[in-house]
Design a protein around this motif. Structure first.
Motif, PDB file in Angstrom:
ATOM      1  N   PRO A  21       0.829  -1.321  -0.087  1.00  0.00           N
ATOM      2  CA  PRO A  21      -0.006   0.035   0.122  1.00  0.00           C
ATOM      3  C   PRO A  21       0.961   1.314  -0.068  1.00  0.00           C
ATOM      4  O   PRO A  21       1.822   1.105   0.401  1.00  0.00           O
ATOM      5  N   CYS A  22       0.182   2.237  -0.445  1.00  0.00           N
ATOM      6  CA  CYS A  22       1.130   3.620  -0.572  1.00  0.00           C
ATOM      7  C   CYS A  22       0.309   4.672  -0.056  1.00  0.00           C
ATOM      8  O   CYS A  22      -1.012   5.004  -0.378  1.00  0.00           O
ATOM      9  N   ASP A  23       1.088   5.321   0.960  1.00  0.00           N
ATOM     10  CA  ASP A  23       0.185   6.408   1.751  1.00  0.00           C
ATOM     11  C   ASP A  23       0.905   7.810   1.469  1.00  0.00           C
ATOM     12  O   ASP A  23       0.602   8.918   2.197  1.00  0.00           O
ATOM     13  N   THR A  24       1.690   7.736   0.379  1.00  0.00           N
ATOM     14  CA  THR A  24       2.160   9.305   0.052  1.00  0.00           C
ATOM     15  C   THR A  24       1.128  10.056  -0.928  1.00  0.00           C
ATOM     16  O   THR A  24       0.246   9.333  -1.490  1.00  0.00           O
ATOM     17  N   ASP A  25       1.257  10.989  -1.368  1.00  0.00           N
ATOM     18  CA  ASP A  25       0.466  12.096  -2.048  1.00  0.00           C
ATOM     19  C   ASP A  25       0.637  11.504  -3.339  1.00  0.00           C
ATOM     20  O   ASP A  25       1.727  11.555  -4.080  1.00  0.00           O
ATOM     21  N   LEU A  26      -0.331  11.225  -4.083  1.00  0.00           N
ATOM     22  CA  LEU A  26      -0.324  10.630  -5.197  1.00  0.00           C
ATOM     23  C   LEU A  26      -1.100  11.399  -6.435  1.00  0.00           C
ATOM     24  O   LEU A  26      -1.509  11.021  -7.384  1.00  0.00           O
ATOM     25  N   SER A  27      -1.226  12.735  -6.105  1.00  0.00           N
ATOM     26  CA  SER A  27      -1.906  13.603  -7.036  1.00  0.00           C
ATOM     27  C   SER A  27      -1.344  13.963  -8.180  1.00  0.00           C
ATOM     28  O   SER A  27      -1.861  14.393  -9.423  1.00  0.00           O
ATOM     29  N   PHE A  28       0.206  13.564  -8.414  1.00  0.00           N
ATOM     30  CA  PHE A  28       0.887  13.989  -9.725  1.00  0.00           C
ATOM     31  C   PHE A  28       0.500  12.712 -10.736  1.00  0.00           C
ATOM     32  O   PHE A  28       0.815  12.740 -11.968  1.00  0.00           O
ATOM     33  N   LEU A  29      -0.268  11.647 -10.165  1.00  0.00           N
ATOM     34  CA  LEU A  29      -0.572  10.406 -11.046  1.00  0.00           C
ATOM     35  C   LEU A  29      -1.698  10.650 -11.916  1.00  0.00           C
ATOM     36  O   LEU A  29      -2.794  11.577 -11.349  1.00  0.00           O
ATOM     37  N   PRO A  30      -1.980  10.208 -13.097  1.00  0.00           N
ATOM     38  CA  PRO A  30      -3.484  10.479 -13.699  1.00  0.00           C
ATOM     39  C   PRO A  30      -4.466   9.684 -12.729  1.00  0.00           C
ATOM     40  O   PRO A  30      -4.089   8.760 -12.286  1.00  0.00           O
ATOM     41  N   ALA A  31      -5.526  10.302 -12.909  1.00  0.00           N
ATOM     42  CA  ALA A  31      -6.548   9.531 -12.104  1.00  0.00           C
ATOM     43  C   ALA A  31      -6.952   8.043 -12.273  1.00  0.00           C
ATOM     44  O   ALA A  31      -6.904   7.518 -11.274  1.00  0.00           O
ATOM     45  N   PRO A  32      -6.963   7.611 -13.286  1.00  0.00           N
ATOM     46  CA  PRO A  32      -7.241   6.295 -13.627  1.00  0.00           C
ATOM     47  C   PRO A  32      -5.984   5.294 -12.878  1.00  0.00           C
ATOM     48  O   PRO A  32      -6.308   4.190 -12.615  1.00  0.00           O
ATOM     49  N   LEU A  33      -4.797   5.743 -12.487  1.00  0.00           N
ATOM     50  CA  LEU A  33      -3.897   4.951 -11.864  1.00  0.00           C
ATOM     51  C   LEU A  33      -3.911   5.004 -10.258  1.00  0.00           C
ATOM     52  O   LEU A  33      -3.092   4.248  -9.826  1.00  0.00           O
ATOM     53  N   ARG A  34      -4.511   6.171  -9.588  1.00  0.00           N
ATOM     54  CA  ARG A  34      -4.218   6.290  -8.433  1.00  0.00           C
ATOM     55  C   ARG A  34      -4.796   5.265  -7.604  1.00  0.00           C
ATOM     56  O   ARG A  34      -4.183   5.122  -6.556  1.00  0.00           O
TER      57      ARG A  34
END
Length: 129
Positions: A21-34
């Motif tokens: 699991p990843c709990d870091t900020d993923l806002s830089f990812l395209p929405a479909p990959l988050r």
């Protein structure tokens, strides 16, 4: 989409495959990959395909570096490689191209990230037969 089947097949295929699991900020990812990266960050994932090639997913901590390495522009988000060639998300699907070619010739692999994951599931099932 639930990615449980993909994760199980990847681990069955190679016990060294590791998701976390990843709990870091993923806002830089395209929405479909988050969603995928939130629950199943591919820490060390290589999917062997039936044609004896492989797809290597990049973990979150290397995704920004991957964008710089391949320099495909802001509309393409690279998340994996296939024998060194980038696999990337665009608004209209998942694509690949030959890395280092003088002219960019995109090949559409799938209509969406989720359909690409399904494609890989099918590949792993073929390889297992």
């Amino acid at each position: 989409m639930a990615y449980d089947d993909f994760v199980k097949l990847a681990i069955i295929q190679d016990s060294r495959n590791n998701f976390e699991p990843c709990d870091t900020d993923l806002s830089f990812l395209p929405a479909p990959l988050r969603s995928f990266y939130t629950t199943n960050n591919p820490v060390n994932i290589e999917i062997a395909l039936h044609d004896s090639t492989s797809v290597r997913f990049s973990p979150v901590k290397y995704l920004k570096q991957l964008q710089e390495e391949y320099e495909l522009g802001d509309s393409s988000f690279i998340f994996a490689t296939h024998e060194g060639d980038p696999i990337y998300h665009k608004s209209n699907g998942i694509f690949s191209c030959v890395h280092g070619a003088s002219t960019l010739k995109e090949i559409k692999i799938s209509h969406s990230f989720d359909s690409y994951i399904k494609l890989l599931e099918n590949e792993m099932l073929k390889k297992a037969k």
